[in-house]
Design an enzyme around this catalytic site. Structure first.
Site, PDB file in Angstrom:
ATOM      1  N   SER A 137       0.631  -0.929   0.236  1.00  0.00           N
ATOM      2  CA  SER A 137      -0.054   0.182  -0.334  1.00  0.00           C
ATOM      3  C   SER A 137       0.939   1.180  -0.392  1.00  0.00           C
ATOM      4  O   SER A 137       1.840   1.339   0.328  1.00  0.00           O
ATOM      5  CB  SER A 137      -1.093   0.251   1.094  1.00  0.00           C
ATOM      6  OG  SER A 137      -1.180   1.666   1.502  1.00  0.00           O
ATOM      7  N   TYR A 150      -1.692  -0.604   9.822  1.00  0.00           N
ATOM      8  CA  TYR A 150      -1.870  -1.802   8.848  1.00  0.00           C
ATOM      9  C   TYR A 150      -0.592  -0.847   7.816  1.00  0.00           C
ATOM     10  O   TYR A 150       0.394  -1.360   7.284  1.00  0.00           O
ATOM     11  CB  TYR A 150      -2.250  -0.364   7.972  1.00  0.00           C
ATOM     12  CG  TYR A 150      -3.601  -0.609   6.518  1.00  0.00           C
ATOM     13  CD1 TYR A 150      -4.510  -1.718   6.450  1.00  0.00           C
ATOM     14  CD2 TYR A 150      -2.990   0.394   6.200  1.00  0.00           C
ATOM     15  CE1 TYR A 150      -4.568  -2.201   5.283  1.00  0.00           C
ATOM     16  CE2 TYR A 150      -3.463   0.095   4.156  1.00  0.00           C
ATOM     17  CZ  TYR A 150      -3.768  -0.771   4.030  1.00  0.00           C
ATOM     18  OH  TYR A 150      -4.349  -1.518   2.450  1.00  0.00           O
TER      19      TYR A 150
END
Length: 256
Positions: A137, A150
């Protein structure tokens, strides 16, 4: 023996689109999810791609032992492509998450994809050919509040993928890391009007667009790819200019 592509997190969203892309390229597909809906998605794929074998598997990849279990269940299938897509998204303070959730995200984003690569890539090296696609990401370079777990786990996956790409390239195995930005999957809390604007301007992409271009980059032998390129590169540059003291003020004043 027939070629197979294994896609994790394939019962919806990006994972399902990865399965469609691979089936369109002529691969039989093994689709994995912790949801029973993966069986329904298997039927959809069979209806869309005649002649392609679709093997659904229900497996909770958030457990430490799940990678080896899945590998053993795939005995007899020649997995030429491994797409590590399964994951969870959230933005929450680290200490506000439960112990169970933190163990889940650490396993799902780091341990499981790394160990799946470990098991399947050994077979790929023995055959002299294989591909692995890891989903990171753009948050892997954005160390801000509420994205500690995350972004941190995605940072591991990005660094790990680059290292293993270098190790395995000359052995015939390509490891590619994908760093997407916002994708129109309903995963983020973005209202419909903002999503329409994002799609029109190109800083939000459709899952089918992401899957198509990520797979293309993988087959071209790329070590990593950022999608969409311009907007995400711009965002990462701007974020890199923000000093930590300013982020603390943002936190203190409750701006974000």
């Amino acid at each position: 023996m027939s070629r197979y592509a294994l896609v994790t997190g394939a019962s919806s969203g990006i994972g399902f689109q990865y399965a469609r892309v691979m089936a369109r390229r002529g691969y039989n597909v093994i689709i994995v999810s912790n949801e029973e809906a993966v069986n329904i998605k298997a039927q959809e794929l069979k209806g869309e791609f005649t002649g392609v074998e679709v093997v659904p598997m229900v497996c909770d990849l958030g457990r430490p032992e799940s990678a080896k279990e899945l590998y053993e269940r795939c005995a007899g299938y020649e997995v030429e492509v491994l797409i590590n897509n399964a994951g969870v998204y959230h933005d929450r303070d680290f200490l506000d998450d439960s112990e169970g959730f933190n163990k889940l995200i650490f396993n799902l984003h780091m341990n499981t994809p790394a160990m799946l690569l470990y098991y399947f890539a050994k077979d790929m090296v023995a055959r002299g050919k294989g591909y692995v696609l890891n989903m990171s990401s753009i948050t892997n370079r954005i160390a801000v509040q509420r994205l500690g777990t995350y972004g941190g786990t995605k940072a591991f996956l990005s660094a790990f993928s680059r290292s293993v790409h270098i190790e395995l390239r000359q052995k015939g195995v390509i490891v590619t890391c994908v760093r997407p930005g916002a994708v129109d999957t309903g995963l983020y809390s973005i209202n419909k009007s903002a999503t329409k604007v994002g799609l029109a301007l190109g800083y939000i992409v459709k899952p089918e667009y992401l899957a198509k271009h990520a797979v293309k980059a993988m087959f071209r032998g790329r070590a990593d790819v950022t999608i969409p390129w311009f907007w995400n590169k711009l965002l990462m540059f701007l974020v890199s200019l923000i000093p930590t003291w300013l982020l603390r003020l943002v936190r203190k004043w409750g701006i974000f």
